[in-house]
Design a protein around this motif. Sequence first.
Motif, short mmCIF file in Angstrom:
data_model
loop_
_atom_site.label_atom_id
_atom_site.label_comp_id
_atom_site.label_asym_id
_atom_site.label_seq_id
_atom_site.Cartn_x
_atom_site.Cartn_y
_atom_site.Cartn_z
N VAL A 79 -6.78 -15.33 37.50
CA VAL A 79 -5.87 -15.10 38.63
C VAL A 79 -4.49 -15.65 38.34
N LYS A 80 -3.49 -14.79 38.48
CA LYS A 80 -2.12 -15.24 38.23
C LYS A 80 -1.54 -15.90 39.46
N SER A 81 -1.70 -15.26 40.60
CA SER A 81 -1.21 -15.86 41.83
C SER A 81 -2.15 -15.49 42.96
N ALA A 82 -2.13 -16.30 43.99
CA ALA A 82 -2.98 -16.01 45.15
C ALA A 82 -2.18 -16.26 46.41
N GLU A 83 -2.33 -15.34 47.31
CA GLU A 83 -1.61 -15.46 48.58
C GLU A 83 -2.61 -15.16 49.69
N VAL A 84 -2.59 -15.97 50.71
CA VAL A 84 -3.48 -15.75 51.84
C VAL A 84 -2.65 -15.33 53.03
N GLU A 85 -3.06 -14.26 53.64
CA GLU A 85 -2.40 -13.83 54.87
C GLU A 85 -3.40 -13.98 56.01
N ILE A 86 -2.97 -14.69 57.04
CA ILE A 86 -3.83 -14.90 58.20
C ILE A 86 -3.52 -13.84 59.24
N THR A 87 -4.57 -13.25 59.77
CA THR A 87 -4.37 -12.26 60.83
C THR A 87 -5.36 -12.54 61.96
N PHE A 88 -4.98 -12.17 63.15
CA PHE A 88 -5.94 -12.27 64.26
C PHE A 88 -6.16 -10.88 64.85
N ASP A 89 -5.90 -9.89 64.02
CA ASP A 89 -6.08 -8.52 64.43
C ASP A 89 -6.92 -7.80 63.38
N PRO A 90 -8.15 -7.49 63.61
CA PRO A 90 -8.89 -7.75 64.86
C PRO A 90 -9.30 -9.22 64.96
N PRO A 91 -9.45 -9.73 66.17
CA PRO A 91 -9.90 -11.11 66.31
C PRO A 91 -11.33 -11.28 65.80
N TRP A 92 -11.60 -12.46 65.29
CA TRP A 92 -12.94 -12.73 64.77
C TRP A 92 -13.94 -12.80 65.91
N THR A 93 -15.11 -12.22 65.68
CA THR A 93 -16.22 -12.37 66.63
C THR A 93 -17.46 -12.69 65.82
N GLN A 94 -18.47 -13.16 66.49
CA GLN A 94 -19.73 -13.51 65.81
C GLN A 94 -20.37 -12.29 65.17
N GLU A 95 -19.98 -11.10 65.62
CA GLU A 95 -20.51 -9.87 65.04
C GLU A 95 -20.16 -9.73 63.56
N LEU A 96 -19.08 -10.38 63.16
CA LEU A 96 -18.62 -10.26 61.77
C LEU A 96 -19.43 -11.13 60.80
N MET A 97 -20.25 -12.01 61.35
CA MET A 97 -21.04 -12.89 60.50
C MET A 97 -22.14 -12.12 59.79
N SER A 98 -22.46 -12.55 58.58
CA SER A 98 -23.55 -11.91 57.84
C SER A 98 -24.87 -12.31 58.48
N GLU A 99 -25.90 -11.54 58.17
CA GLU A 99 -27.24 -11.86 58.68
C GLU A 99 -27.61 -13.29 58.27
N GLU A 100 -27.24 -13.62 57.03
CA GLU A 100 -27.55 -14.94 56.47
C GLU A 100 -26.92 -16.04 57.34
N ALA A 101 -25.67 -15.84 57.72
CA ALA A 101 -24.96 -16.83 58.54
C ALA A 101 -25.61 -16.96 59.92
N LYS A 102 -25.97 -15.81 60.49
CA LYS A 102 -26.59 -15.83 61.81
C LYS A 102 -27.93 -16.55 61.76
N LEU A 103 -28.65 -16.33 60.68
CA LEU A 103 -29.95 -16.96 60.49
C LEU A 103 -29.76 -18.47 60.37
N GLU A 104 -28.76 -18.84 59.55
CA GLU A 104 -28.43 -20.25 59.31
C GLU A 104 -28.13 -20.97 60.63
N LEU A 105 -27.45 -20.28 61.52
CA LEU A 105 -27.04 -20.90 62.78
C LEU A 105 -28.04 -20.65 63.91
N GLY A 106 -29.20 -20.09 63.54
CA GLY A 106 -30.26 -19.88 64.52
C GLY A 106 -29.90 -18.85 65.58
N MET A 107 -29.11 -17.86 65.18
CA MET A 107 -28.70 -16.84 66.15
C MET A 107 -29.55 -15.58 66.09
N LEU A 108 -30.50 -15.54 65.16
CA LEU A 108 -31.33 -14.34 65.05
C LEU A 108 -32.71 -14.61 65.60
#
Length: 108
Positions: A79-108
């Motif tokens: 990697v030569k350079s890295a830039e992070v752009e933060i966006t809130f469009d679309p806003p984050w929701t729990q729907e975006l979590m992977s199955e693994e993450a939901k399982l980890e957090l006891g949401m499944l």
Amino acid sequence: MSNTTIDTAELGEKIVNVLKTIYDPEIPVDIYELGLIYDVFVNEDYDVKILMTLTTPNCPVAETLPLEVEEKVKSLDAVKSAEVEITFDPPWTQELMSEEAKLELGML
């Protein structure tokens, strides 16, 4: 095409592996599995741009998390350079979590 050319898809995977080592301080799940990474762009010059969000706009790590992402991604040899752009469009929701993450957090 020379042999020194790396595959951008391969680099993308390496970047994802790095992203999986970065955690949201409030949730014991990495930012990739949480669905905070919306997109990773790698161009032919190996400049990386990461489009990500935070769980909330007033997230306590709003300042530090993007920097941590940039630093860790920049630490990859290819990697030569890295830039992070933060966006809130679309806003984050729990729907975006992977199955693994939901399982980890006891949401499944």
